[in-house]
Design an enzyme around this catalytic site. Structure first.
Site, mmCIF file in Angstrom:
data_model
loop_
_atom_site.group_PDB
_atom_site.id
_atom_site.type_symbol
_atom_site.label_atom_id
_atom_site.label_comp_id
_atom_site.label_asym_id
_atom_site.label_seq_id
_atom_site.Cartn_x
_atom_site.Cartn_y
_atom_site.Cartn_z
ATOM 1 C CE1 TYR A 1 0.127 5.440 -5.363
ATOM 2 C CE2 TYR A 1 0.268 6.714 -3.332
ATOM 3 C CZ TYR A 1 0.695 5.673 -4.125
ATOM 4 O OH TYR A 1 1.702 4.854 -3.676
ATOM 5 C CB SER B 1 -0.949 -0.036 1.203
ATOM 6 O OG SER B 1 -1.791 1.105 1.216
ATOM 7 C CE LYS C 1 -0.235 2.212 -3.837
ATOM 8 N NZ LYS C 1 0.412 0.914 -4.119
#
Length: 426
Positions: free
Chosen positions: A164, A150, A168
């Site tokens: 983004y 992650s 994650k």
């Protein structure tokens, strides 16, 4: 922080599969695993980078086997085929590391929706497809370890990472959901939250990172990928579920609910300060006048195909050599633009096009792709431009190449030349 001798690692594996293993954290994990006795499968999109990585691993341990497979993790059928190929040749892996990922920071209002889709496709679904393909085989054997990479941006949403961070965060949710379900079946799950790490991805991120984001991320240091890899292996040896290299990530993981109000207050102050500065100095890195283009590095043997632009004063960079490509139209992805432009300009699209990187200035964002030129020049139809030619490395370094149509040496456009120099050194 120095890397410890691999003799001190207790973890042993016969086979490790690593997606995104051609560079960065993934490659450094592969180096540690191969030195502890594992055969390695590296999966990534760029075949040339994979072969370079394989050579590095083979120098470390010539007696171990290294398998490289070019595949796009966001393509389910492609990654499933690669996983099965790996297992057929080297057996069910003891460890699967999903390290493939992309990041395109920027202002939410200016990031195309396609970037959100692509980021989730690679970062989350790319990991999911890999896990879904391998875990049933691990369950059948009764053991295995899955490591999901992650990010610190998967623990707290960061300014400028609207595309983004959610991808994650999704990996965190997947890891937490799988941990309890797969533990009774002999499968261990680990999720890693690396801080900023000196990788090709970080260097690409910095090209489009807003100044506010730069200020926020500058509050933490940049790790070396080999140090992150060691922290990951150490965490696996200890049986840790959440692996958090460094004190900042450890505290953020353990005390997120307590510290996030203070962090948000601090970040807001930084953002207000930077935003005020940039409003008084002409705006942000990317603004409404910024153009986005897609360009291609097409190579044949050791030469690169360039187009000589028409010598018309009213166009941008008249009479110089440059790469083929053009403006990204509304609702187009950069890859779609690249294919359309190549068809229009030379009537040819390579069977494979890979992303190389993104180069951004205040005026233009260049999405750069690369792929092989698999036909002769005589089979191309020059639809735009004055001339085309396969130029050498020496031409690119010199900054000029000879044009038969012009009958003289013509300069290579400096922005494109700098990109080509980066590509030649990659």
């Amino acid at each position: 922080m120095a890397i410890a001798s691999v003799d001190r690692f207790k973890m042993k594996a016969e086979h490790g599969i690593i997606t995104g293993g051609s560079s960065g954290i993934g490659l450094e994990i592969a180096k540690l695993l191969i030195q502890t006795g594992a055969n390695i499968t590296l999966i990534a999109r760029d075949g040339e980078k994979l072969e370079k990585a394989a050579r590095e691993l083979e120098k470390l341990c010539p007696e171990r086997e290294v398998l490289t497979l070019a595949a796009d993790v966001s393509d389910r059928l492609e990654i499933e085929a690669a996983m099965m190929n790996s297992c057929d040749r080297l057996g069910t892996p003891d460890i699967l590391v999903t390290s493939a990922g992309i990041a395109y920071p920027g202002y939410f209002l200016e990031i195309p929706i396609t970037v959100f889709e692509q980021t989730m496709s690679v970062n989350y679904f790319g990991a999911l497809y890999s896990v879904k393909a391998i875990v049933p085989l691990m369950v059948k054997r009764g053991k295995g370890t899955v490591v999901l990479i992650s990010s610190g941006a998967g623990l707290i949403g960061l300014y400028g990472y609207a595309a983004y961070s959610p991808s994650k965060f999704a990996l965190r949710g997947l890891a937490e959901a799988l941990r309890g379900e797969l533990k009774p079946l002999g499968i261990k799950i680990a999720v890693v939250y690396p801080p900023d790490t000196d990788t090709p991805q970080l260097r690409t991120e910095n090209l489009t990172k807003p100044p506010e984001t730069q200020q926020i991320t500058a509050t933490a240091g940049i790790w070396k990928p080999e140090d992150v890899a060691e922290a990951i292996v150490r965490g696996l040896e200890k049986g840790e579920f959440a692996i958090t290299p460094g004190m900042e990530m450890t505290l953020l993981n353990r005390l997120h609910s307590l510290v996030s109000p203070g962090l948000n207050w601090y970040f807001d102050r930084l953002v207000a300060k930077i935003s005020k500065h940039h409003r008084s100095h002409g705006g942000r890195i990317m603004n409404k006048s910024t153009r986005e283009v897609a360009i291609a590095i097409l190579y044949q043997s050791d030469k690169i195909l360039l187009q000589l632009r028409d010598d018309i004063p009213t166009i941008v960079y008249p009479g110089v050599w440059g790469m083929f490509g053009g403006h990204i139209e509304p609702m187009e992805t950069p890859l779609e633009t690249m294919k359309r432009e190549l068809l229009e300009e030379i009537g040819y699209v390579p069977t494979s096009l890979y992303e190389f990187g993104t180069y951004a200035t205040e005026e233009v964002v260049r999405h750069v792709f690369h792929g092989p030129l698999e036909v002769g020049l005589e089979q191309l139809i020059l639809g735009e431009g004055w001339d085309m030619e396969l130029v050498t490395r020496a031409d690119i370094i010199a900054g000029q190449a000879y044009s038969k149509q012009a009958g003289m040496l013509k300069a290579i456009g400096e922005p494109h030349r700098l990109i080509l120099l980066d590509f030649l050194q990659a």
